[in-house]
Each structure stands twice: as structure tokens, then as C-alpha cells.
Design a protein around this motif. Sequence first.
Motif: not given
Length: 320
Positions: A121-142
Motif C-alpha cells: 500500500g505504501g508503494i502505491s501511495g508513492v505512485m500516487l504522489a506523482m502528479i501525472p499518474f495521480d491524474i490518470h487514476v483519480s477516482a478509479t479502482y486504483f
Amino acid sequence: MYQHVFWFYSHPAVYIMMLPGFGIISEIIAVKSRKPIFGYRMMAFSLLAIVGLGFTVWAHHMFTSGMAAWIRIPMAITTAIIAVPTGIKIFSWLATLCEECCISTRQMLFALGFLTTFTLGGISGVMLAMIPFDIHVSATYFIVAHIHYVLFGGSLMTIFAGVYYWFPKMTGRMYDERLGKWHFWSTFIFFNATFGPMHILGLQGMPRRVEDYASKFSGLNLAISIMSFALGLSTLIFIYNMVTSWRGGPKAVKNPWRGMTLEWQVSSPPPVFNFDKLPTVVGGPYEYGVPGAVHGTFAPTPTPAAAGSSGARQVAGPSE
């Protein structure tokens, strides 16, 4: 403004649910490994860092909300930085376990399960800190997958570990180790089978909070639904084990785990008054394996007359 206020509260609330679990895991790993937590001072400072940084990351939930674009940069930085004190804790627990690890008890299995799921869960949290990636998966099942790996791994796994650890102290009975093993493996396997595929669905663009979705997502959703019911049923093993063990399990000795903290220095279950006299503690509670360390917890020995009137007794702790 409402979203800012909501997330300013709600993101630190996630850490409120996890921090007690960190203490439970540190307690269990120290006792079962028979040595102090590696880097204890850094563990304490990292806890304070998590508490402080937890109030600086709220807006990463709002990268697609229409807020000012410049706010994304500092929020991305703090979201990435908060992984550092969390990583310190993970590596300290692993360093404590590296030489010797007793996994014969269920609380230790759940502690290791916590380390696995929470790290993912922490690894995916670091991924979500990256702005382009966060925008891509925002409000998704990720996002659904991430929060469950963090909270299920950070809270529920630690709750199960704590219950198994203190069950003999609370009830005076030992639980069924075989049922505890079934409970852990069914929980661990079905949890990952439920929430792991949600990462794939989120990357493919499946939105959360919808009653209908594209047919291409139906296969994984069916599998997730089946696994979620199996995960729920696995809890019945835990409930059955606790109820039957409380009613008729083998009687527990005073200190089955050879712990040095105060609660293990009295009978199991504890008496109405833990100590008849104010106890004197010699040595620290986590000096396992420290050369020359002496530990004991005892009450002053009363005179015969006082013993007859007050029922005071001496309580000795382990010598290790």
C-alpha cells in the motif's frame, strides 16, 4: 473550500487509524524476536514525522478538482516525503527480524502479513504522489485498492495480531493455533485476491462509485466479488476460534510469550487489583538479549501481619 477542509481532516484520520497498529507490531516483533527494536530512537522520531507530515499532504486528493495548479507541486513533494519515515519503520522492523524470527504463533504471522500488505500500500501511495499518474487514476479502482492495502494492512492486520497476542492475558485461555493459522492464510490470500486486481481495473480506467461499468471489466469484477465473500467468511474462523477458546481452551500460564511489560507480570486473566502494592520495576521492558540486562517486576514483600490483612503478594518478572 469544502474539499480542502474535508481532506485536511480526513487524510490525517487515516494515520490515526494506523499509528496504534504500529505500536502493536513493534511490541509483538520485539517480544517474539527476543531483542530490542532496531533503531528505536529513529522509530520514535519517524512517528513524530508522520504525525507532522500527515497535515501537509491533503491536497493530493484534489489534483483533478480544479484547484490552483501550483499547489500540486508542494503537495506532491510532501506526499513523497512522508514515505521516508514510514520506510524507516518498515526497515527497522525487518532489521529486528533479520537474524531470528519466530513465526510459530498467529500474532507473528499477522505481523508479517501487516508488513507485506502495508508495504504494498505504501508503494502505491508513492505512485500516487506523482502528479501525472495521480491524474490518470483519480477516482478509479486504483484508489480503492490503495486505501484498502493501507488500512486493511495497517489497521485490521494489526488488530488481529493484537487480539492473538493479548488473548491469553484477557481471558486466561490459549486459542487454537491451527484455527489461527487457517484464519491468517485465508485472510491473507483472499484479501490479496480481492483488492490486488483492483489495481489493474484502475489502471484500465474503471471508475469508482458507479453502479454500472463497461463489459470488459466484468470478469475481474466477478472474481473480486467472489473473493470478497470468501474474505468475509474467513472472519468466521476467527470468531469461532475466539468464542470456543474463551469458553474451553487450555488454561494459559501467567506469561506465555515471556514478555517483560507490566501486564505479563500478573496472573492471566489479571486479578481485580493488578498489584496489591506499587510495583518496583528493574530494567527496561525491551532489553531482550542486551548483555548484563536485568529485568524484574515485584512488589515490596509485606510483613506477615500485613500479608494476613491485605493479601499482598510478591510478583516476580522474567530474568531474561
